[in-house]
Design a protein around this motif. Structure first.
Motif, PDB file in Angstrom:
ATOM      1  N   GLN A  56       7.938  -1.418  -1.188  1.00 20.20           N
ATOM      2  CA  GLN A  56       7.853  -2.856  -1.455  1.00 20.20           C
ATOM      3  C   GLN A  56       7.713  -3.654  -0.167  1.00 20.20           C
ATOM      4  OE1 GLN A  56       7.566  -4.313  -4.444  1.00 20.20           O
ATOM      5  NE2 GLN A  56       7.561  -2.292  -5.376  1.00 20.20           N
ATOM      6  N   HIS A  57       8.428  -3.221   0.862  1.00 21.42           N
ATOM      7  CA  HIS A  57       8.345  -3.925   2.141  1.00 21.42           C
ATOM      8  C   HIS A  57       6.952  -3.790   2.749  1.00 21.42           C
ATOM      9  CE1 HIS A  57       9.742  -5.793   5.790  1.00 21.42           C
ATOM     10  NE2 HIS A  57       9.452  -4.726   6.510  1.00 21.42           N
ATOM     11  N   GLU A  58       6.352  -2.610   2.649  1.00 25.00           N
ATOM     12  CA  GLU A  58       5.002  -2.420   3.184  1.00 25.00           C
ATOM     13  C   GLU A  58       4.003  -3.302   2.449  1.00 25.00           C
ATOM     14  OE1 GLU A  58       4.133  -0.895   5.819  1.00 25.00           O
ATOM     15  OE2 GLU A  58       6.024   0.112   6.252  1.00 25.00           O
ATOM     16  N   LEU A  59       4.170  -3.451   1.147  1.00 18.71           N
ATOM     17  CA  LEU A  59       3.277  -4.338   0.399  1.00 18.71           C
ATOM     18  C   LEU A  59       3.428  -5.780   0.864  1.00 18.71           C
ATOM     19  CD1 LEU A  59       3.697  -2.911  -3.223  1.00 18.71           C
ATOM     20  CD2 LEU A  59       1.759  -2.579  -1.673  1.00 18.71           C
ATOM     21  N   GLU A  60       4.662  -6.188   1.141  1.00 19.04           N
ATOM     22  CA  GLU A  60       4.903  -7.553   1.609  1.00 19.04           C
ATOM     23  C   GLU A  60       4.265  -7.790   2.981  1.00 19.04           C
ATOM     24  OE1 GLU A  60       8.678 -10.607   1.897  1.00 19.04           O
ATOM     25  OE2 GLU A  60       8.966  -8.530   2.486  1.00 19.04           O
ATOM     26  N   LEU A  61       4.193  -6.764   3.815  1.00 19.94           N
ATOM     27  CA  LEU A  61       3.577  -6.904   5.132  1.00 19.94           C
ATOM     28  C   LEU A  61       2.066  -7.119   5.049  1.00 19.94           C
ATOM     29  CD1 LEU A  61       5.505  -4.166   7.173  1.00 19.94           C
ATOM     30  CD2 LEU A  61       5.823  -6.640   7.247  1.00 19.94           C
ATOM     31  N   GLY A  62       1.471  -6.756   3.924  1.00 17.34           N
ATOM     32  CA  GLY A  62       0.052  -7.013   3.707  1.00 17.34           C
ATOM     33  C   GLY A  62      -0.848  -5.856   4.072  1.00 17.34           C
ATOM     34  N   HIS A  63      -2.141  -5.994   3.703  1.00 17.40           N
ATOM     35  CA  HIS A  63      -3.164  -4.978   3.964  1.00 17.40           C
ATOM     36  C   HIS A  63      -2.752  -3.628   3.396  1.00 17.40           C
ATOM     37  CE1 HIS A  63      -5.247  -7.864   6.471  1.00 17.40           C
ATOM     38  NE2 HIS A  63      -4.145  -8.071   7.153  1.00 17.40           N
ATOM     39  N   ALA A  64      -2.133  -3.654   2.233  1.00 12.91           N
ATOM     40  CA  ALA A  64      -1.691  -2.435   1.574  1.00 12.91           C
ATOM     41  C   ALA A  64      -1.747  -2.634   0.069  1.00 12.91           C
ATOM     42  CB  ALA A  64      -0.267  -2.074   2.000  1.00 12.91           C
ATOM     43  N   ASP A  65      -2.032  -1.548  -0.642  1.00 15.59           N
ATOM     44  CA  ASP A  65      -2.014  -1.520  -2.091  1.00 15.59           C
ATOM     45  C   ASP A  65      -1.154  -0.337  -2.511  1.00 15.59           C
ATOM     46  OD1 ASP A  65      -4.161  -3.641  -2.780  1.00 15.59           O
ATOM     47  OD2 ASP A  65      -5.202  -2.322  -1.372  1.00 15.59           O
ATOM     48  N   VAL A  66      -0.824  -0.276  -3.807  1.00 16.63           N
ATOM     49  CA  VAL A  66       0.041   0.791  -4.307  1.00 16.63           C
ATOM     50  C   VAL A  66      -0.628   1.467  -5.491  1.00 16.63           C
ATOM     51  CG1 VAL A  66       1.332  -0.782  -5.816  1.00 16.63           C
ATOM     52  CG2 VAL A  66       2.382   1.373  -5.089  1.00 16.63           C
ATOM     53  N   THR A  67      -0.355   2.761  -5.664  1.00 15.63           N
ATOM     54  CA  THR A  67      -0.879   3.523  -6.782  1.00 15.63           C
ATOM     55  C   THR A  67       0.145   4.562  -7.214  1.00 15.63           C
ATOM     56  OG1 THR A  67      -2.678   4.994  -7.507  1.00 15.63           O
ATOM     57  CG2 THR A  67      -1.996   5.162  -5.215  1.00 15.63           C
ATOM     58  N   SER A  68       0.044   5.000  -8.446  1.00 17.37           N
ATOM     59  CA  SER A  68       0.818   6.155  -8.862  1.00 17.37           C
ATOM     60  C   SER A  68       0.204   7.389  -8.202  1.00 17.37           C
ATOM     61  CB  SER A  68       0.789   6.319 -10.385  1.00 17.37           C
ATOM     62  OG  SER A  68      -0.462   6.867 -10.798  1.00 17.37           O
ATOM     63  N   ALA A  69       0.820   8.548  -8.382  1.00 19.02           N
ATOM     64  CA  ALA A  69       0.295   9.776  -7.799  1.00 19.02           C
ATOM     65  C   ALA A  69      -0.730  10.453  -8.697  1.00 19.02           C
ATOM     66  CB  ALA A  69       1.441  10.740  -7.510  1.00 19.02           C
ATOM     67  N   ARG A  70      -1.016   9.893  -9.862  1.00 16.12           N
ATOM     68  CA  ARG A  70      -2.000  10.511 -10.745  1.00 16.12           C
ATOM     69  C   ARG A  70      -3.377  10.465 -10.093  1.00 16.12           C
ATOM     70  NH1 ARG A  70       1.598   8.180 -14.489  1.00 16.12           N
ATOM     71  NH2 ARG A  70       0.557   6.147 -14.408  1.00 16.12           N
ATOM     72  N   PRO A  71      -4.054  11.609  -9.977  1.00 19.79           N
ATOM     73  CA  PRO A  71      -5.312  11.658  -9.217  1.00 19.79           C
ATOM     74  C   PRO A  71      -6.339  10.616  -9.627  1.00 19.79           C
ATOM     75  CG  PRO A  71      -4.560  13.874  -9.690  1.00 19.79           C
ATOM     76  CD  PRO A  71      -3.639  12.954 -10.433  1.00 19.79           C
TER      77      PRO A  71
END
Length: 366
Positions: free
Chosen positions: A303-318
């Motif tokens: 969550q902190h990395e997302l707040e820092l910006g230039h980042a997105d998140v995904t599940s591990a499903r290929p």
């Protein structure tokens, strides 16, 4: 010369990276250093059992989340009992090391070591704790620590939850030395066999290779980009990656490697679980796609990395990693972060030594 003892832990590689950064900075200032593994000090059986338990907790969905948020974070009885058991095993070994080495400074970069170091009697050294998690849990924060080093104001608030008067220094996350002078993109791609105009993704998930990385690497390569896939110390994952690469020329498999700065320099996007890799990628100006695979503290760090910006998140499903990676490749890259220069870390670490009276090598200040 003054001497420092650094206490790391072999659960993953992140703790060793932080210990190495501290050692490098101390040696530049004229110190000698030695680094010990707290898991090894527990004894062969206990250390192996502790690692096996931790891996098993991470493998079971939700179990480590439950332990972290209901026991470690509030400092529940179960967590304190586990800490006391580790302290009883670590204490004698640390006492012998301190008696033999007579350090002026001990730096704990592993939570299990913190209370054991503070429990040593007749201390004549300063004790620093370095934690890069965004919310250090209760076992990190013990009475007797002379200074807590954290890498965000959020982490400082987490420390004060347990010790409102805690001495804290917020410092930039240190990087391994090669990340301060990485190769250029063109040079890195030439060395790795990645065409200059191709899209390229670096895929990794810690030294344990968490998540279905082999299937993800294959799916990404089939979707078009070149994929630099790192298995870390997971030999079964490395075997699967090499098998998948046999029929996919755009898939470049690696086991454990020291070439991460070059791999990162060659990539347009870094797909990883949250951790020290994020600081390294930001220092090189690379966009992040975060795999939501690390439970407990990993959720907070993500969550902190997302707040820092230039980042997105995904599940591990290929299939979801592929969809999100292809979208992220079309987004603009960030600039270099402040951590691209070692100056911030060196200045912050030097100030921390000053605060505990060790600012001048070889001279303990009043």
């Amino acid at each position: 010369m003054p001497h420092a003892l650094l206490v790391s832990g072999s659960l993953g590689q992140g703790h060793d990276v932080m210990a190495r950064a501290c050692a490098d900075s101390l040696q530049e200032r004229g110190w000698t250093t030695s680094t010990v593994d707290a898991m090894a000090l527990l004894g062969q059986r206990a250390g192996a059992a502790g690692e096996a338990v931790f891996r098993h907790l991470l493998d079971l969905p939700g179990v480590y989340d439950a332990f972290h948020f209901s026991a470690l974070r509030p400092g529940a009885r179960l967590a304190l009992l586990a800490d006391a058991a580790a302290r009883r095993r670590l204490g004698p070994a640390l006492r012998e090391l301190v008696a033999a080495q007579r350090p002026q400074l001990v730096v704990s970069v592993f939570a299990t070591a913190t209370s054991a170091v503070n429990g040593l009697r007749a201390r004549d050294f300063r004790h620093l704790v370095l934690c890069t998690d965004v919310t250090p849990h209760r076992l990190w924060v013990q009475d007797g620590t002379d200074l807590f080093l954290v890498t965000s104001q959020v982490a400082a608030c987490a420390v004060r939850r347990y010790r409102p008067d805690a001495p804290i220094a917020v410092v930039p996350a240190p990087l391994r030395a090669p990340f301060y002078r990485p190769p250029g993109r063109a040079q890195a791609r030439a060395e790795l066999g990645v065409p200059g105009g191709a899209r390229c993704v670096l895929l990794m998930s810690g030294s344990w290779g968490l998540g279905p990385l082999a299937r993800t690497a294959a799916a990404l390569a089939d979707a078009g980009p070149h994929v630099l896939a790192v298995a870390g110390r997971n030999r079964e994952l490395e075997r699967r990656l090499r098998h998948a690469a046999g029929s996919r020329p755009r898939l470049h498999p690696f086991g454990y490697t020291e070439r991460i700065p070059a791999l990162m320099a060659a990539a347009d996007l870094v797909v990883t679980s949250s951790g020290d890799t994020c600081s390294e990628a930001r220092a090189l100006g690379r966009r992040l796609l975060l795999l939501d695979v690390v439970q407990g503290h990993g959720r907070d760090n993500l969550q902190h990395e997302l707040e820092l910006g230039h980042a997105d998140v995904t599940s591990a499903r290929p299939e979801e990693v592929v969809r999100n990676a292809l979208a992220a490749l079309h987004r603009p890259p960030p600039g270099l972060s402040a951590g691209a220069s070692p100056l911030g870390w060196r200045t912050g670490f030097a100030a921390a030594l000053d605060r505990v009276g060790l600012g001048t090598a070889g001279e303990v200040q009043g």
